[in-house]
Write a protein that holds these residues in place. Sequence first.
Motif, mmCIF file in Angstrom:
data_model
loop_
_atom_site.group_PDB
_atom_site.id
_atom_site.type_symbol
_atom_site.label_atom_id
_atom_site.label_comp_id
_atom_site.label_asym_id
_atom_site.label_seq_id
_atom_site.Cartn_x
_atom_site.Cartn_y
_atom_site.Cartn_z
ATOM 1 N N GLY A 56 0.774 -1.235 0.000
ATOM 2 C CA GLY A 56 0.000 0.000 0.000
ATOM 3 C C GLY A 56 0.803 1.282 0.000
ATOM 4 N N MET A 57 2.128 1.215 -0.213
ATOM 5 C CA MET A 57 2.946 2.423 -0.218
ATOM 6 C C MET A 57 2.655 3.243 -1.473
ATOM 7 S SD MET A 57 5.305 4.358 1.075
ATOM 8 C CE MET A 57 5.873 5.872 0.318
ATOM 9 N N PRO A 58 2.087 4.466 -1.351
ATOM 10 C CA PRO A 58 1.791 5.264 -2.542
ATOM 11 C C PRO A 58 3.053 5.880 -3.126
ATOM 12 C CG PRO A 58 1.221 6.500 -0.573
ATOM 13 C CD PRO A 58 1.665 5.141 -0.105
ATOM 14 N N ARG A 59 3.039 6.122 -4.418
ATOM 15 C CA ARG A 59 4.175 6.786 -5.035
ATOM 16 C C ARG A 59 4.016 8.309 -4.920
ATOM 17 N NH1 ARG A 59 3.576 6.302 -11.640
ATOM 18 N NH2 ARG A 59 1.368 6.793 -11.808
ATOM 19 N N ARG A 60 5.100 9.029 -5.205
ATOM 20 C CA ARG A 60 5.142 10.492 -5.196
ATOM 21 C C ARG A 60 4.996 11.073 -3.785
ATOM 22 N NH1 ARG A 60 1.144 10.516 -10.160
ATOM 23 N NH2 ARG A 60 2.581 10.115 -11.891
ATOM 24 N N TYR A 61 5.324 10.294 -2.774
ATOM 25 C CA TYR A 61 5.356 10.796 -1.406
ATOM 26 C C TYR A 61 6.776 10.613 -0.862
ATOM 27 C CZ TYR A 61 0.264 11.163 -1.089
ATOM 28 O OH TYR A 61 -1.050 11.526 -1.284
ATOM 29 N N TYR A 62 7.357 11.701 -0.356
ATOM 30 C CA TYR A 62 8.714 11.592 0.170
ATOM 31 C C TYR A 62 8.728 11.026 1.581
ATOM 32 C CZ TYR A 62 8.129 15.627 3.280
ATOM 33 O OH TYR A 62 7.724 16.473 4.267
ATOM 34 N N ASN A 63 7.603 11.087 2.276
ATOM 35 C CA ASN A 63 7.507 10.583 3.641
ATOM 36 C C ASN A 63 6.653 9.316 3.653
ATOM 37 O OD1 ASN A 63 7.958 10.445 6.334
ATOM 38 N ND2 ASN A 63 6.888 12.343 6.877
ATOM 39 N N TYR A 64 6.817 8.494 4.686
ATOM 40 C CA TYR A 64 6.066 7.233 4.717
ATOM 41 C C TYR A 64 5.976 6.732 6.151
ATOM 42 C CZ TYR A 64 10.990 5.970 4.176
ATOM 43 O OH TYR A 64 12.358 5.914 4.293
ATOM 44 N N LEU A 65 5.093 5.765 6.352
ATOM 45 C CA LEU A 65 4.880 5.185 7.668
ATOM 46 C C LEU A 65 6.073 4.313 8.072
ATOM 47 C CD1 LEU A 65 1.136 4.127 7.277
ATOM 48 C CD2 LEU A 65 2.029 6.137 8.477
ATOM 49 N N PRO A 66 6.313 4.143 9.356
ATOM 50 C CA PRO A 66 7.457 3.331 9.813
ATOM 51 C C PRO A 66 7.436 1.900 9.280
ATOM 52 C CG PRO A 66 6.570 4.626 11.633
ATOM 53 C CD PRO A 66 5.612 4.790 10.493
ATOM 54 N N GLN A 67 6.257 1.358 9.012
ATOM 55 C CA GLN A 67 6.159 -0.028 8.553
ATOM 56 C C GLN A 67 6.803 -0.230 7.180
ATOM 57 O OE1 GLN A 67 1.885 0.534 8.733
ATOM 58 N NE2 GLN A 67 1.662 -0.342 6.680
ATOM 59 N N TYR A 68 6.965 0.849 6.414
ATOM 60 C CA TYR A 68 7.581 0.734 5.092
ATOM 61 C C TYR A 68 9.093 0.974 5.108
ATOM 62 C CZ TYR A 68 2.725 1.279 3.557
ATOM 63 O OH TYR A 68 1.378 1.128 3.373
ATOM 64 N N GLU A 69 9.641 1.330 6.263
ATOM 65 C CA GLU A 69 11.044 1.754 6.311
ATOM 66 C C GLU A 69 12.035 0.652 5.928
ATOM 67 O OE1 GLU A 69 14.158 3.916 9.414
ATOM 68 O OE2 GLU A 69 12.019 3.758 9.883
ATOM 69 N N PRO A 70 11.886 -0.595 6.403
ATOM 70 C CA PRO A 70 12.886 -1.616 6.042
ATOM 71 C C PRO A 70 13.039 -1.815 4.541
ATOM 72 C CG PRO A 70 11.525 -2.370 7.872
ATOM 73 C CD PRO A 70 10.894 -1.110 7.363
ATOM 74 N N LEU A 71 11.923 -1.917 3.810
ATOM 75 C CA LEU A 71 12.018 -2.123 2.369
ATOM 76 C C LEU A 71 12.558 -0.876 1.658
ATOM 77 C CD1 LEU A 71 8.785 -4.194 1.604
ATOM 78 C CD2 LEU A 71 11.162 -4.959 1.480
ATOM 79 N N HIS A 72 12.264 0.301 2.185
ATOM 80 C CA HIS A 72 12.861 1.511 1.623
ATOM 81 C C HIS A 72 14.378 1.490 1.800
ATOM 82 C CE1 HIS A 72 9.742 4.199 0.122
ATOM 83 N NE2 HIS A 72 8.945 3.797 1.100
ATOM 84 N N GLN A 73 14.843 1.011 2.922
ATOM 85 C CA GLN A 73 16.285 0.923 3.154
ATOM 86 C C GLN A 73 16.932 -0.079 2.205
ATOM 87 O OE1 GLN A 73 16.350 -0.027 7.325
ATOM 88 N NE2 GLN A 73 16.429 2.128 7.967
ATOM 89 N N VAL A 74 16.255 -1.215 1.992
ATOM 90 C CA VAL A 74 16.765 -2.199 1.029
ATOM 91 C C VAL A 74 16.856 -1.574 -0.368
ATOM 92 C CG1 VAL A 74 16.249 -4.377 -0.149
ATOM 93 C CG2 VAL A 74 15.948 -4.197 2.330
ATOM 94 N N SER A 75 15.814 -0.850 -0.758
ATOM 95 C CA SER A 75 15.810 -0.207 -2.071
ATOM 96 C C SER A 75 16.933 0.819 -2.190
ATOM 97 C CB SER A 75 14.447 0.467 -2.309
ATOM 98 O OG SER A 75 14.372 1.017 -3.603
ATOM 99 N N THR A 76 17.195 1.548 -1.114
ATOM 100 C CA THR A 76 18.273 2.540 -1.131
ATOM 101 C C THR A 76 19.637 1.874 -1.295
ATOM 102 O OG1 THR A 76 16.993 4.030 0.283
ATOM 103 C CG2 THR A 76 19.361 4.411 0.159
ATOM 104 N N ILE A 77 19.865 0.772 -0.585
ATOM 105 C CA ILE A 77 21.123 0.032 -0.724
ATOM 106 C C ILE A 77 21.298 -0.446 -2.165
ATOM 107 C CG2 ILE A 77 22.349 -2.066 -0.026
ATOM 108 C CD1 ILE A 77 21.017 -1.722 2.755
ATOM 109 N N GLY A 78 20.219 -0.959 -2.739
ATOM 110 C CA GLY A 78 20.280 -1.407 -4.129
ATOM 111 C C GLY A 78 20.616 -0.282 -5.082
ATOM 112 N N SER A 79 20.121 0.922 -4.798
ATOM 113 C CA SER A 79 20.400 2.048 -5.693
ATOM 114 C C SER A 79 21.879 2.407 -5.694
ATOM 115 C CB SER A 79 19.553 3.260 -5.279
ATOM 116 O OG SER A 79 19.974 3.784 -4.032
ATOM 117 N N TYR A 80 22.538 2.259 -4.526
ATOM 118 C CA TYR A 80 23.985 2.511 -4.471
ATOM 119 C C TYR A 80 24.743 1.462 -5.289
ATOM 120 C CZ TYR A 80 23.557 6.174 -0.934
ATOM 121 O OH TYR A 80 23.263 7.344 -0.274
ATOM 122 N N ILE A 81 24.331 0.205 -5.184
ATOM 123 C CA ILE A 81 24.972 -0.856 -5.982
ATOM 124 C C ILE A 81 24.762 -0.584 -7.468
ATOM 125 C CG2 ILE A 81 25.013 -3.325 -6.471
ATOM 126 C CD1 ILE A 81 23.992 -3.796 -3.613
#
Length: 463
Positions: A310-335
């Motif tokens: 349920g994470m909507p796009r075009r939002y820079y902020n998000y609920l804590p429940q989405y944070e782990p997958l956002h962190q995974v996505s960020t790590i992937g972007s660096y790779i």
Amino acid sequence: MDTGWTFYTPYSTTTNASVSTMVLAAFILGFSSIFTGLNFIATVHRLRAPGMTFFRMPLFVWALYATAIIQILATPVLGITLLLLIAERVLHVGIFDPALGGDPVLFQHFFWFYSHPAVYIMIVPGFGVISDLISTFSRKAIFGYRAIALSSLGIAIVGFLVWGHHMFTSGQSELAGMIFSGLTFLIAIPTAIKILNWIATLYKGSIVLRTPMWYALGFLWLFLIGGLTGLYLATMSIDLHLHDTYFVVAHFHYVMMGGTMFAFIGGLHYWWPKFTGKMFSEKLGNWACALAFIGFNVTFGSQFFLGVAGMPRRYYNYLPQYEPLHQVSTIGSYILGFGFFLTLVCLLRLSLIHILLKRGQERFNIYCSPCHDRSGSGNGIVIQRANKLGAWAVPSYYEQRLLDTPVGDIFSTITNGKNTMKSYAYQVPVADRWAIVAYVRALQRSQGLKVEQLTAEQRGQLK
């Protein structure tokens, strides 16, 4: 610009941002697409070589031909839409603004009638590149040539009929939604034809796993995921939940970046020695491809799960429940970013050396005696820098591209010819080393001789 890239009404007709200036710039820019499409179509119809019929053209040309058709038919619709938007802002006529009697959903119809075919403007040329790569590195003629060629035209035609799947939640009728849903499933057929024929070309082929081929295989996997996830978004009941979520972001990037970008980079490696005269490092290219592939899947694969949650796009902020997958996505972007940086280094490595060292003073030794290239075939040529900083072997599959290099007046470029260890080593300027290699290889092939078997007269020509 606070309207986003879509310029959706009614907000774009009422905001104080410089919408009119941006829209006018996009309108003018559209002429470049129209004129480019006209150029390509006129070239294909009027300037083919004698004997080059339509079904003897390279599949890359077929892809550009289909793309040109989309550009010519779709871009004017966007141009008219943008002019109507300017007219509403300046003249206050009621076209899209409901306060003036307009219909804001009408803007979405006009906008997506262009913007969905625009996706194929970007991806269809990549299809043409992949057809060339798979055929070359499978060492087979492409399977189903006519089917692949005509499927490009099928994509160009059906692509104009599916814009409504962007508007399942915009209030259009259920009947219209059903029709657009069915048409969206229909356009999966020509793309599936391409994938099946590419896989059939790989079947029992003598596959050579060079850097361009790795990118082509990565394209098949990533584009397949992008296409299959599009089927979920084409289903109205599922799209109501996934619309405007990260699932759409991931799907779009698997198609556009995993498809277009991987095809583009693969083609860049494939033709790089042809249009620059410089070889790249296979090992570095393979590492770059692997990092880009891993980084891409980590970055955007996790976003599928974010969208389903349920994470909507075009939002820079998000609920804590989405944070782990956002962190995974960020790590992937660096790779992924590091993989693309490595690609840049791989392709520009020799050019950077030329910049760091004074051009014209650096010399290369070309050892023309038979040596083993990286494939172990024993028919490479060693090129070693005189300052002993490194050496390269020319792989066999680039021989034809070396032969295509214009030789010109190469004899005057040789500054010091001498016999060394029963081989013939020549020091030549950096800019001319590929011309020398091409000449030596052509001499070997045309007379069926190894270098040590050349006559004194032939050796004298080289000197």
